[in-house]
Design an enzyme around this catalytic site. Structure first.
Site, PDB file in Angstrom:
ATOM      1  N   SER A   8       0.827  -1.360  -0.032  1.00  0.00           N
ATOM      2  CA  SER A   8      -0.157   0.035  -0.234  1.00  0.00           C
ATOM      3  C   SER A   8       0.605   1.371  -0.265  1.00  0.00           C
ATOM      4  CB  SER A   8      -0.993  -0.318   1.477  1.00  0.00           C
ATOM      5  OG  SER A   8       0.323  -0.217   2.031  1.00  0.00           O
ATOM      6  N   ASP A   9       2.092   0.896   0.164  1.00  0.00           N
ATOM      7  CA  ASP A   9       3.013   2.308   0.192  1.00  0.00           C
ATOM      8  C   ASP A   9       3.724   2.539  -1.219  1.00  0.00           C
ATOM      9  OD1 ASP A   9       4.764   4.469   0.709  1.00  0.00           O
ATOM     10  OD2 ASP A   9       6.215   2.399   1.508  1.00  0.00           O
ATOM     11  N   TRP A  10       2.548   3.697  -1.683  1.00  0.00           N
ATOM     12  CA  TRP A  10       2.633   4.085  -2.764  1.00  0.00           C
ATOM     13  C   TRP A  10       3.663   4.451  -3.866  1.00  0.00           C
ATOM     14  CZ3 TRP A  10       2.040   9.098  -3.946  1.00  0.00           C
ATOM     15  CH2 TRP A  10       1.353   9.895  -3.661  1.00  0.00           C
TER      16      TRP A  10
END
EC number: 2.3.1.-
Length: 367
Positions: free
Chosen positions: A310-312
């Site tokens: 989820s770490d874009w």
């Protein structure tokens, strides 16, 4: 666990990448656990952008919150202080250590914006000098996420012979153009505050309103959409049953963001934060090399890379490039990708997953 910060002045002047030299450098740090007789159990924990050397425990029993990674550091925790001696230093330019708020020995006044630009290499070289002063020749491990991950990568590039292990979390080999643009917008938000005074506010009221706005822009980017939706949704403040039809805060998410950055200006010097942002802008391990792999020419160091789906901002695909570069140089390396709704901040706020990985990795023999 009550901890007191320590400070040490480096014995020699510190040359910087920008071409200037700092004649006097003090590094502030904290220690958790005890060094063994051979000084071979030291773990360096490197802090992120808005954190500092206070990684675990409390300074006073009445402190409302412990250090920023208290979930991971302590007796019986993933970084077990009954086995390892953890050292967390405030980076050069980071506020507590020598930085823009420090006194310039040449003028007797705070450096302010006249403080030289520092880089990740400068920060790591200062940390190496700190370890020299503490009599630590080689670290059992260096661990860090975000800006801390950049520091560990720099350690791997500049001083691999002083590492037995490395753990890099939520980091990339260089900052993206998006991040450079974000830092620019945040600096401009800070500069809108009249109290900013072009960074020359030392001894006067700090630019609190500009700092709050800058913090809110950052928080809006760093917080994941899903996490914010779960926490606030479209709920009204206090479960109100009717709309106010005005512009005063009515939604829980508005009330939440009114709190972001409030009071933090007393804990984190805004000008120091600007300097750390600029250091991140300049971070690019491949600069000066033909390829990223060429940055890791030293002795191979067993390395654990951890990213979050989820770490874009620091995506797993970028971490995978680091894994491939290390493998090209023959480094033992593993890349693990975790799930968390906290995105980039997961290693701090949702540390159970990364904690289990670190515990296993630290207990594994490097041979």
């Amino acid at each position: 666990m009550l901890i007191q910060p320590r400070g040490i002045r480096l014995a020699e002047p510190l040359p910087l990448e920008c071409g200037r030299t700092l004649d006097q450098v003090e590094i502030v740090y904290e220690v958790y656990g005890e060094l063994n007789a051979t000084r071979s159990n030291a773990i360096l924990v490197c802090h992120g952008l808005t954190s500092n050397q206070h990684a675990a425990g409390r300074h006073r029993a009445e402190d409302p919150r412990p250090g920023w990674w208290d979930q991971a550091i302590g007796p019986g925790k993933p970084i077990d202080t009954e086995r390892w001696c953890v050292i967390a230093s405030n980076v050069l330019g980071g506020g507590a250590s020598t930085g823009p708020a420090s006194i310039d020995p040449a003028s007797g006044q705070p450096y302010g914006p006249d403080f030289p630009i520092v880089t990740l290499a400068d920060m790591v070289d200062a940390q190496a000098r700190l370890l020299d002063a503490l009599g630590i020749e080689r670290l059992y491990a260096a661990i860090g996420g975000c800006l801390g991950g950049f520091q560990v990568l720099t350690w791997m590039s500049r001083h691999p012979q002083r590492l037995a292990r490395a753990v890099v979390i939520s980091a990339t080999s260089r900052v993206a153009a998006y991040t450079i643009a974000l830092w620019k917008v945040m600096r401009e938000a800070l500069a809108l505050d009249p109290a900013w005074r072009d960074g020359r506010y030392q001894g006067q009221a700090p630019p609190e309103r500009g700092f709050q706005l800058m913090s809110r822009i950052g928080a809006l980017i760093w917080m994941e959409r899903e996490a914010l939706e779960q926490r606030c949704g479209n709920r009204l403040i206090g479960d109100a049953d009717r709309l106010g039809y005005g512009f005063d805060p009515e939604f829980e998410v508005e009330a939440l963001f009114e709190k972001v950055g409030r009071g933090d200006v007393t804990q984190l010097d805004p000008l120091a934060l600007v300097y750390l942002m600029r250091a991140m802008d300049y971070f690019d391990l491949a600069r000066g090399h033909c390829a990223l792999a060429d940055a890791f020419e030293g002795s191979p160091v067993p390395t654990l890379l951890v990213s979050y789906r989820s770490d874009w901002r620091y995506p797993p695909a970028e971490m995978e490039k680091i894994r491939l570069a290390l493998e090209q140089r023959g480094w033992p390396v593993s890349h693990r990708t975790l799930d968390s709704a906290f995105g980039h901040g997961a290693f701090v706020y949702d540390s159970e997953g990364v904690g289990a990985l670190m515990r296993s990795f630290l207990e594994t023999s490097t041979t």
